[in-house]
Design a protein around this motif. Structure first.
Motif, PDB file in Angstrom:
ATOM      1  N   ALA A  35       0.837  -1.203   0.000  1.00  0.00           N
ATOM      2  CA  ALA A  35       0.000   0.000   0.000  1.00  0.00           C
ATOM      3  C   ALA A  35       0.870   1.251   0.000  1.00  0.00           C
ATOM      4  CB  ALA A  35      -0.918  -0.001   1.221  1.00  0.00           C
ATOM      5  N   ALA A  36       0.377   2.277  -0.681  1.00  0.00           N
ATOM      6  CA  ALA A  36       1.090   3.551  -0.713  1.00  0.00           C
ATOM      7  C   ALA A  36       1.164   4.139   0.691  1.00  0.00           C
ATOM      8  CB  ALA A  36       0.379   4.519  -1.650  1.00  0.00           C
ATOM      9  N   PRO A  37       2.216   4.889   1.012  1.00  0.00           N
ATOM     10  CA  PRO A  37       2.333   5.510   2.334  1.00  0.00           C
ATOM     11  C   PRO A  37       1.141   6.407   2.639  1.00  0.00           C
ATOM     12  CG  PRO A  37       4.393   5.682   1.121  1.00  0.00           C
ATOM     13  CD  PRO A  37       3.382   5.183   0.145  1.00  0.00           C
ATOM     14  N   VAL A  38       0.727   6.427   3.897  1.00  0.00           N
ATOM     15  CA  VAL A  38      -0.385   7.278   4.320  1.00  0.00           C
ATOM     16  C   VAL A  38       0.100   8.714   4.475  1.00  0.00           C
ATOM     17  CG1 VAL A  38      -2.074   7.713   6.132  1.00  0.00           C
ATOM     18  CG2 VAL A  38      -1.517   5.362   5.495  1.00  0.00           C
ATOM     19  N   VAL A  39      -0.555   9.642   3.792  1.00  0.00           N
ATOM     20  CA  VAL A  39      -0.192  11.055   3.911  1.00  0.00           C
ATOM     21  C   VAL A  39      -1.387  11.909   4.334  1.00  0.00           C
ATOM     22  CG1 VAL A  39       1.688  10.900   2.242  1.00  0.00           C
ATOM     23  CG2 VAL A  39      -0.620  11.457   1.443  1.00  0.00           C
ATOM     24  N   THR A  40      -2.535  11.280   4.557  1.00  0.00           N
ATOM     25  CA  THR A  40      -3.753  11.983   4.954  1.00  0.00           C
ATOM     26  C   THR A  40      -3.941  11.853   6.463  1.00  0.00           C
ATOM     27  OG1 THR A  40      -4.735  11.391   2.826  1.00  0.00           O
ATOM     28  CG2 THR A  40      -6.242  12.165   4.537  1.00  0.00           C
ATOM     29  N   PRO A  41      -4.318  12.925   7.156  1.00  0.00           N
ATOM     30  CA  PRO A  41      -4.493  12.839   8.614  1.00  0.00           C
ATOM     31  C   PRO A  41      -5.621  11.889   9.004  1.00  0.00           C
ATOM     32  CG  PRO A  41      -4.404  15.133   7.886  1.00  0.00           C
ATOM     33  CD  PRO A  41      -4.527  14.299   6.658  1.00  0.00           C
ATOM     34  N   ASP A  66     -17.030  14.128   1.997  1.00  0.00           N
ATOM     35  CA  ASP A  66     -17.121  15.560   2.301  1.00  0.00           C
ATOM     36  C   ASP A  66     -16.080  15.969   3.344  1.00  0.00           C
ATOM     37  OD1 ASP A  66     -19.252  15.850   0.554  1.00  0.00           O
ATOM     38  OD2 ASP A  66     -20.782  15.758   2.124  1.00  0.00           O
ATOM     39  N   ILE A  67     -15.854  15.123   4.339  1.00  0.00           N
ATOM     40  CA  ILE A  67     -14.850  15.425   5.360  1.00  0.00           C
ATOM     41  C   ILE A  67     -13.464  15.523   4.731  1.00  0.00           C
ATOM     42  CG2 ILE A  67     -13.652  14.455   7.366  1.00  0.00           C
ATOM     43  CD1 ILE A  67     -16.419  13.451   8.335  1.00  0.00           C
ATOM     44  N   VAL A  68     -13.164  14.608   3.805  1.00  0.00           N
ATOM     45  CA  VAL A  68     -11.883  14.680   3.109  1.00  0.00           C
ATOM     46  C   VAL A  68     -11.765  15.994   2.338  1.00  0.00           C
ATOM     47  CG1 VAL A  68     -10.476  13.662   1.274  1.00  0.00           C
ATOM     48  CG2 VAL A  68     -11.588  12.183   2.966  1.00  0.00           C
ATOM     49  N   TYR A  69     -12.831  16.375   1.641  1.00  0.00           N
ATOM     50  CA  TYR A  69     -12.796  17.618   0.863  1.00  0.00           C
ATOM     51  C   TYR A  69     -12.750  18.860   1.745  1.00  0.00           C
ATOM     52  CZ  TYR A  69     -13.159  15.777  -3.866  1.00  0.00           C
ATOM     53  OH  TYR A  69     -12.878  15.174  -5.065  1.00  0.00           O
ATOM     54  N   ALA A  70     -13.162  18.736   3.007  1.00  0.00           N
ATOM     55  CA  ALA A  70     -13.096  19.876   3.934  1.00  0.00           C
ATOM     56  C   ALA A  70     -11.696  20.122   4.474  1.00  0.00           C
ATOM     57  CB  ALA A  70     -14.066  19.657   5.094  1.00  0.00           C
ATOM     58  N   MET A  71     -10.775  19.195   4.235  1.00  0.00           N
ATOM     59  CA  MET A  71      -9.385  19.368   4.666  1.00  0.00           C
ATOM     60  C   MET A  71      -8.677  20.384   3.787  1.00  0.00           C
ATOM     61  SD  MET A  71      -8.203  15.392   5.141  1.00  0.00           S
ATOM     62  CE  MET A  71      -9.073  14.234   6.186  1.00  0.00           C
ATOM     63  N   THR A  72      -7.491  20.782   4.219  1.00  0.00           N
ATOM     64  CA  THR A  72      -6.664  21.653   3.388  1.00  0.00           C
ATOM     65  C   THR A  72      -6.107  20.851   2.208  1.00  0.00           C
ATOM     66  OG1 THR A  72      -4.609  21.155   4.560  1.00  0.00           O
ATOM     67  CG2 THR A  72      -5.972  22.948   5.442  1.00  0.00           C
ATOM     68  N   GLU A  73      -5.663  21.549   1.178  1.00  0.00           N
ATOM     69  CA  GLU A  73      -5.107  20.885   0.009  1.00  0.00           C
ATOM     70  C   GLU A  73      -3.892  20.044   0.391  1.00  0.00           C
ATOM     71  OE1 GLU A  73      -2.757  19.947  -3.434  1.00  0.00           O
ATOM     72  OE2 GLU A  73      -2.116  21.308  -1.810  1.00  0.00           O
ATOM     73  N   ALA A 122      -3.797  13.796  -1.908  1.00  0.00           N
ATOM     74  CA  ALA A 122      -3.616  12.433  -2.409  1.00  0.00           C
ATOM     75  C   ALA A 122      -4.955  11.725  -2.586  1.00  0.00           C
ATOM     76  CB  ALA A 122      -2.713  11.646  -1.466  1.00  0.00           C
ATOM     77  N   LEU A 123      -5.822  11.803  -1.563  1.00  0.00           N
ATOM     78  CA  LEU A 123      -7.110  11.125  -1.656  1.00  0.00           C
ATOM     79  C   LEU A 123      -8.021  11.778  -2.689  1.00  0.00           C
ATOM     80  CD1 LEU A 123      -8.354  10.019   1.899  1.00  0.00           C
ATOM     81  CD2 LEU A 123      -7.964   8.611  -0.117  1.00  0.00           C
ATOM     82  N   VAL A 124      -8.009  13.090  -2.759  1.00  0.00           N
ATOM     83  CA  VAL A 124      -8.840  13.786  -3.747  1.00  0.00           C
ATOM     84  C   VAL A 124      -8.420  13.401  -5.158  1.00  0.00           C
ATOM     85  CG1 VAL A 124      -9.319  16.050  -4.765  1.00  0.00           C
ATOM     86  CG2 VAL A 124      -9.545  15.711  -2.294  1.00  0.00           C
ATOM     87  N   GLU A 125      -7.126  13.371  -5.400  1.00  0.00           N
ATOM     88  CA  GLU A 125      -6.653  12.989  -6.734  1.00  0.00           C
ATOM     89  C   GLU A 125      -7.070  11.563  -7.061  1.00  0.00           C
ATOM     90  OE1 GLU A 125      -4.474  11.276  -9.925  1.00  0.00           O
ATOM     91  OE2 GLU A 125      -4.267  10.608  -7.827  1.00  0.00           O
TER      92      GLU A 125
END
Length: 331
Positions: A241-247, A266-273, A278-281
């Motif tokens: 698995a790719a390294p985790v970079v999302t809080p 929606d919670i993911v999209y509410a985070m900062t860029e 990574a998850l948004v992409e």
């Protein structure tokens, strides 16, 4: 298997803001408490619909996978809140450590899933469930033993996915209850076994599979998504698995599958860029949002919801509250 050669509806690469959605609001519960106690606490908010013989659909992961839901959390839940509950899984479609039942049993031992019964529901074959209103499927092949359960708790590690964009409750059921021999093939390929299906068609097939399972259990089904160790990779990739970079965020639960998966997105999209890039992409490049819009088209739930903060007296919270003071993963 129903066939439809029309071009899939486009749009799964686009995030739909809340203000552009219509319909009624469902309830989604939220806790920041990423622990065995937090999981038990939020489970108690949605447990009332579960009765009789209860299956717990859980992704138990490939060997030594680092990001799966902690075993001690699940053990605590089964020991203290769900005595008699049974973890259910199916064999994998791809070649790996879970392709056969024998390989799967060994992987379960390696990963520590030895404290409770695990029913590999397709170990004795498969059965067909009807899919009402589907574009691609009029039935889906699932593990035979699924029909021996009266209720289903969908306990999901929310994360990215190399094909689906993200893996929430929809993916956990749609792929995870389909049997490894036939059902998963019905989702990943056409009747001629060609694998050239487009992203949107894959999302629709997976969601139709989910609908078959959801309709089977009716009102006796509940959903929990754990937003922790959210790699862009699924737990099926194990140590690769790719390294985790999302809080890490918390745990969400609902009786509405669409509202729950939508709230997590929606919670993911509410985070900062910096936090969510990574998850948004991954979601957008795989057209993962089609999971959500198609669930709504199939009448599987609402993409509007009230988010309830169970850590603060059941206060109605904003998405911005859910992502306050997030600590980058690994710090």
């Amino acid at each position: 298997m129903a066939m439809n050669n029309a071009a899939p509806t486009l749009g799964g690469e686009k995030y739909i803001p809340y203000e552009e959605r219509t319909g009624t609001e469902s309830t989604v519960y939220f806790t920041r408490d990423l622990s065995a106690a937090g999981l038990a606490k939020i489970y108690n908010r949605i447990k009332e619909v579960l009765e009789g013989k209860i299956a717990v659909k859980l992704h138990t992961g490939e060997k030594n996978g680092p990001n799966i839901i902690p075993r001690d959390w699940v053990k605590n839940l089964l020991d203290n809140e769900l005595p008699g509950g049974t973890i259910i899984e199916t064999n994998a479609y791809y070649e790996g450590d879970r392709t056969t039942t024998e390989q799967h049993r060994e992987t379960l031992k390696v990963n520590g899933w030895t404290f409770a019964p695990v029913d590999i529901i397709d170990s004795d074959g498969a059965v067909m469930l009807p899919v009402n209103g589907g574009k691609w499927l009029d039935e889906i092949s699932v593990g035979k033993n699924l029909k021996s359960y009266e209720s289903l708790l969908v306990l999901t590690h929310f994360k990215g996915h190399v094909v689906a964009g993200f893996g929430g409750s929809n993916k956990n059921i749609g792929i995870g209850c389909a049997d490894g021999k036939i059902g998963k093939g019905m989702i990943h390929s056409r009747s001629d076994h060609s694998f050239d299906i487009e992203e949107e068609e894959f999302m629709e097939r997976m969601t139709e599979s989910t609908k078959g399972v959801v309709d089977f259990f009716g009102k006796k089904i509940a959903y929990i998504n754990v937003m922790r160790n959210m790699s862009v990779s699924c737990d099926c990739e194990g140590v690769n698995a790719a390294p985790v970079v999302t809080p890490n965020v918390g745990i969400c639960a609902s009786l509405d599958i669409l509202a729950l998966d939508q709230a997590c997105v929606d919670i993911v999209y509410a985070m900062t860029e910096k936090e969510n890039h990574a998850l948004v992409e991954r979601m957008e490049s795989r057209h993962g949002h089609r999971q959500l819009s198609y669930m709504k088209e199939l009448g599987m739930g609402s993409n509007r919801y009230t988010l309830i903060d169970i850590d603060n007296g059941d206060k109605v919270m904003q998405l911005s509250d859910a992502v306050k003071n997030l600590v980058p993963f690994g710090e």
